[in-house]
Design a protein around this motif. Sequence first.
Motif, PDB file in Angstrom:
ATOM      1  N   ARG A 278       0.844  -1.192   0.000  1.00  0.00           N
ATOM      2  CA  ARG A 278       0.000   0.000   0.000  1.00  0.00           C
ATOM      3  C   ARG A 278       0.881   1.244   0.000  1.00  0.00           C
ATOM      4  O   ARG A 278       1.925   1.270   0.659  1.00  0.00           O
ATOM      5  CB  ARG A 278      -0.912   0.029   1.238  1.00  0.00           C
ATOM      6  N   LEU A 279       0.446   2.255  -0.728  1.00  0.00           N
ATOM      7  CA  LEU A 279       1.062   3.574  -0.654  1.00  0.00           C
ATOM      8  C   LEU A 279       0.217   4.404   0.303  1.00  0.00           C
ATOM      9  O   LEU A 279      -0.957   4.680   0.039  1.00  0.00           O
ATOM     10  CB  LEU A 279       1.116   4.232  -2.036  1.00  0.00           C
ATOM     11  N   VAL A 280       0.824   4.782   1.424  1.00  0.00           N
ATOM     12  CA  VAL A 280       0.096   5.495   2.476  1.00  0.00           C
ATOM     13  C   VAL A 280       0.394   6.984   2.350  1.00  0.00           C
ATOM     14  O   VAL A 280       1.534   7.426   2.530  1.00  0.00           O
ATOM     15  CB  VAL A 280       0.488   4.971   3.865  1.00  0.00           C
ATOM     16  N   THR A 281      -0.624   7.738   2.016  1.00  0.00           N
ATOM     17  CA  THR A 281      -0.518   9.198   1.908  1.00  0.00           C
ATOM     18  C   THR A 281      -1.601   9.794   2.796  1.00  0.00           C
ATOM     19  O   THR A 281      -2.732  10.014   2.362  1.00  0.00           O
ATOM     20  CB  THR A 281      -0.694   9.663   0.452  1.00  0.00           C
ATOM     21  N   HIS A 293       3.907   0.626   2.567  1.00  0.00           N
ATOM     22  CA  HIS A 293       3.723  -0.365   3.620  1.00  0.00           C
ATOM     23  C   HIS A 293       3.614  -1.726   2.945  1.00  0.00           C
ATOM     24  O   HIS A 293       2.738  -1.933   2.087  1.00  0.00           O
ATOM     25  CB  HIS A 293       2.457  -0.090   4.428  1.00  0.00           C
ATOM     26  N   ILE A 294       4.474  -2.646   3.305  1.00  0.00           N
ATOM     27  CA  ILE A 294       4.443  -3.997   2.762  1.00  0.00           C
ATOM     28  C   ILE A 294       4.061  -4.941   3.879  1.00  0.00           C
ATOM     29  O   ILE A 294       4.703  -4.959   4.939  1.00  0.00           O
ATOM     30  CB  ILE A 294       5.789  -4.390   2.119  1.00  0.00           C
ATOM     31  N   ALA A 399       5.898  -2.295  -7.284  1.00  0.00           N
ATOM     32  CA  ALA A 399       5.358  -1.554  -6.142  1.00  0.00           C
ATOM     33  C   ALA A 399       4.321  -0.538  -6.583  1.00  0.00           C
ATOM     34  O   ALA A 399       3.248  -0.441  -5.993  1.00  0.00           O
ATOM     35  CB  ALA A 399       6.492  -0.858  -5.388  1.00  0.00           C
ATOM     36  N   LEU A 400       4.650   0.243  -7.582  1.00  0.00           N
ATOM     37  CA  LEU A 400       3.701   1.244  -8.064  1.00  0.00           C
ATOM     38  C   LEU A 400       3.991   1.571  -9.517  1.00  0.00           C
ATOM     39  O   LEU A 400       5.092   1.360 -10.029  1.00  0.00           O
ATOM     40  CB  LEU A 400       3.725   2.507  -7.201  1.00  0.00           C
ATOM     41  N   TRP A 401       2.971   2.104 -10.185  1.00  0.00           N
ATOM     42  CA  TRP A 401       3.071   2.588 -11.556  1.00  0.00           C
ATOM     43  C   TRP A 401       2.973   4.107 -11.528  1.00  0.00           C
ATOM     44  O   TRP A 401       2.063   4.669 -10.930  1.00  0.00           O
ATOM     45  CB  TRP A 401       1.952   2.018 -12.413  1.00  0.00           C
ATOM     46  N   CYS A 402       3.922   4.753 -12.194  1.00  0.00           N
ATOM     47  CA  CYS A 402       3.981   6.216 -12.223  1.00  0.00           C
ATOM     48  C   CYS A 402       3.770   6.702 -13.642  1.00  0.00           C
ATOM     49  O   CYS A 402       4.361   6.166 -14.591  1.00  0.00           O
ATOM     50  CB  CYS A 402       5.335   6.682 -11.676  1.00  0.00           C
ATOM     51  N   PRO A 444      -7.206  -3.015 -11.504  1.00  0.00           N
ATOM     52  CA  PRO A 444      -7.864  -2.031 -10.630  1.00  0.00           C
ATOM     53  C   PRO A 444      -7.191  -1.818  -9.282  1.00  0.00           C
ATOM     54  O   PRO A 444      -7.317  -0.748  -8.689  1.00  0.00           O
ATOM     55  CB  PRO A 444      -9.277  -2.602 -10.458  1.00  0.00           C
ATOM     56  N   THR A 445      -6.450  -2.810  -8.779  1.00  0.00           N
ATOM     57  CA  THR A 445      -5.842  -2.652  -7.454  1.00  0.00           C
ATOM     58  C   THR A 445      -4.403  -2.158  -7.514  1.00  0.00           C
ATOM     59  O   THR A 445      -3.759  -2.004  -6.477  1.00  0.00           O
ATOM     60  CB  THR A 445      -5.876  -3.985  -6.681  1.00  0.00           C
ATOM     61  N   ALA A 446      -3.885  -1.910  -8.713  1.00  0.00           N
ATOM     62  CA  ALA A 446      -2.507  -1.426  -8.839  1.00  0.00           C
ATOM     63  C   ALA A 446      -2.385  -0.028  -8.229  1.00  0.00           C
ATOM     64  O   ALA A 446      -3.336   0.763  -8.246  1.00  0.00           O
ATOM     65  CB  ALA A 446      -2.080  -1.389 -10.304  1.00  0.00           C
ATOM     66  N   ILE A 447      -1.208   0.274  -7.686  1.00  0.00           N
ATOM     67  CA  ILE A 447      -0.958   1.595  -7.114  1.00  0.00           C
ATOM     68  C   ILE A 447      -0.563   2.559  -8.226  1.00  0.00           C
ATOM     69  O   ILE A 447       0.345   2.286  -9.007  1.00  0.00           O
ATOM     70  CB  ILE A 447       0.142   1.535  -6.047  1.00  0.00           C
ATOM     71  N   TRP A 448      -1.236   3.689  -8.281  1.00  0.00           N
ATOM     72  CA  TRP A 448      -1.025   4.704  -9.317  1.00  0.00           C
ATOM     73  C   TRP A 448      -0.472   5.968  -8.688  1.00  0.00           C
ATOM     74  O   TRP A 448      -0.965   6.438  -7.667  1.00  0.00           O
ATOM     75  CB  TRP A 448      -2.344   5.000 -10.025  1.00  0.00           C
TER      76      TRP A 448
END
Length: 796
Positions: A278-281, A293-294, A399-402, A444-448
């Motif tokens: 998760r990317l926690v912002t 957070h892993i 981890a995430l897609w930018c 849909p659940t990927a981190i953007w």
Amino acid sequence: MLDLSGPWHLSDETGQYTAPMVLPGDGISALRDARVIPDPYWGRNEHNLRWIGERDWLLTRTFRATDRHMTLVLSMLDTVVDVSLNGQTVLRADSMFRAHRVDVSDALVLGENVITLHFRSAPRIAKDRAEAQPFPVPFQAENCPIPHGNMLRKPECDFGWDWNIALAPFGLYGDIRLEPKGPRIADVIVAQRHGDGHVAVDCTVLGDGIADGTEVSVSLCGVSAPALMDAGEAKVSLEIEAPELWWPVGQGAQVLYDLVVSVGPAQSTYRIGLRDIRLVTTPDDAGTSFALHINGRPIFMKGANWIPADALAGAITPEACRDLLQSAVDANMNMIRIWGGGRYEPDWFYDLCDEMGLLVWHDFMFACHLYPATEAFLTDIDAEVREQVARLNHHACIALWCGDNELLGALTWYEESRNNRDRYLVSYDRLNRTIEAALRDTAPTAIWWPSSPSPGLMDFGSNWHDDSSGDMHFWSVWHEGRDFEHYRDVRPRFCSEFGFQSYPSMDVIRRFADPDDCNIASPVMESHQKNAGGNARIAETMFRYFRFPNGFEDFVYLSQVQQALAIKTAVTHWRGLKPHCMGTLYWQLNDTWPVCSWSSLDHGGGWKLLHHAARRFYADVTVVAVPMGDEIELRIVNDMASACDVVVAAFAVAPSGELRPLGQVSANAKTVESFRAMSIASEKLGKDEILWFDWSVNGGPTCSDHFAPHRYKSYPLVAPQMTADITQDQDGWQITLTAQHLALFVAVEADQPGRFSDNCFDVIPGRPVTIHFQPSNAEAPPNFTLRDLHSATYHT
């Protein structure tokens, strides 16, 4: 299946130049290997070889077919290519970032066939497309001697960058084969829902030509479930009890499982790790956090930016990339950022990251330019994003897609966009929304994350120096010539780019320069410096911090010392801010060719002094020195999974090497945040003394570092009178160094390829340092050269 890789015949559009070529591979390497052209990396040869990109090139071969009902499969085809079979055009390819599957039944004949790949000149096509745009679309001309790279879906750095050669290479770097027509499993989209002691793995199987109602079976960890294909998809959910989780390196094991998808006799296997990311912002007193957070654990990201492993893609191999990635792990990194001006890597690259526990921040392939927003361009981008996300989404390392690299900042770089910001902002938004929509629809659940740097979603500020939220790129120290201490003036939440240049190591310089060219002002050395003013900036910084080196080799050594010092200043300070700051990814890990750059690994994978320093400043548990007015704080940083006991001792060290105790403390270091172990009043250090500090973790070996309150040129260093005891062992050579006086930044060099266990360290009297050198080959005993700050900058 008929594999069409292997020998082909290469010729230019006129037939003047010909060479054998092996696929996968690139045309420039083939011309070099056939001695049609000289080595592009030697001297200034690059400038006389750009004509290659200005021509069309043809690759041909023959093969025999025993079945006409076949599909032609190509991947990583670079870039605008007409593919013909027996004189009939079967494909007009337009993107290196798309795979191609073509029914060639009507063109294929039984018996002998001729296949031709006609590579159109990328610079010519790019120019034509730029002229056809409804309004000007600027590109980064300072970085790219070959213009209009933003018009093509090809690595932007192929057109040149401030660290890359500019040759616009062409070729095919993936698969080329014929396979029987028929239904197939295309990809699987994997989503994970983690609970207490179990995980639900939701799989969407994407079929190609599989009839509705066909049964699909999915199995994982001994659990299987069927589903029926419906409109090209089959959805299955598997409940896994008591799963063994996948962790980033340093946090736990990298457990991987086989996810097996079956349709009749056809079967595809995907290696996946079970992990929650998760990317926690969340808002806090300073603004908004930015932390990964892993498996529920906040983890500080330590790493560097990844660029293509070679400027000529034919030289990129799994073995070479494994070595580079292993070097990242060996330097205690847990993340790399795949930068948006390069390429999507092959499947095996992400397999390596999964196995090694390296998380990947993945940019989509857009960097520093502005881009078209025509319907045709955006349609192609939509398909590119869907394909790449579907291909890669199952990897534990992602981890995430930018969305891009620095496109928000680029809106302010060009006269056209400054004069008509609304037009270009709308154009950017269309592109960015296309990327986001395709990602969210596919996985849909990927981190953007919308851009790098970025303050956050729906914020179109570039966030270069806003340290309250988002990720930051901090380039003031290099591009503006600011002091290293300026790194301490910002408090990033996550710094995804920052860097300082050095020269490549001498063994690399000898691969492109004659001895007469070993001068920082020589045309050859300037040709291997692609950042405007870079050589002058390296030299000017030396004047500020050090006495000037004695000769060229000492200059190269000192350039690497100051690069290591710059990045260490940034990383240690920002790690000391944990949890306010939760990640540092310096620019850059690797090089594409032998060049002056920001990398910590030389072209070919050798460790610069920065990489040795990174192994220490990225250690899971470390002590960092933070100047705070009239005091120097020693802060403990613990990135391990659990608390640990740390003993810290501080000393004043004189140039003679004499240590004077200043204090000692023991502490239990928690993982949540860094904390102050002790403070040393600056007045406790004499004008010629440096702060030296030791620490040990859980009773283990003693680690050491120093902090110089003043610039190194102000200290009256004395010759350390170092000696080296060198003995051969089973794996290489053991070197034990002793010094009679303080020796700073000691570096050992070998006259043959190999790997040192440590380098760029300090030696004081009574504390010998033993390191190991493992040669790449053992043909002859190596000769070693010792350098330190005194020997490099004092005449003896």
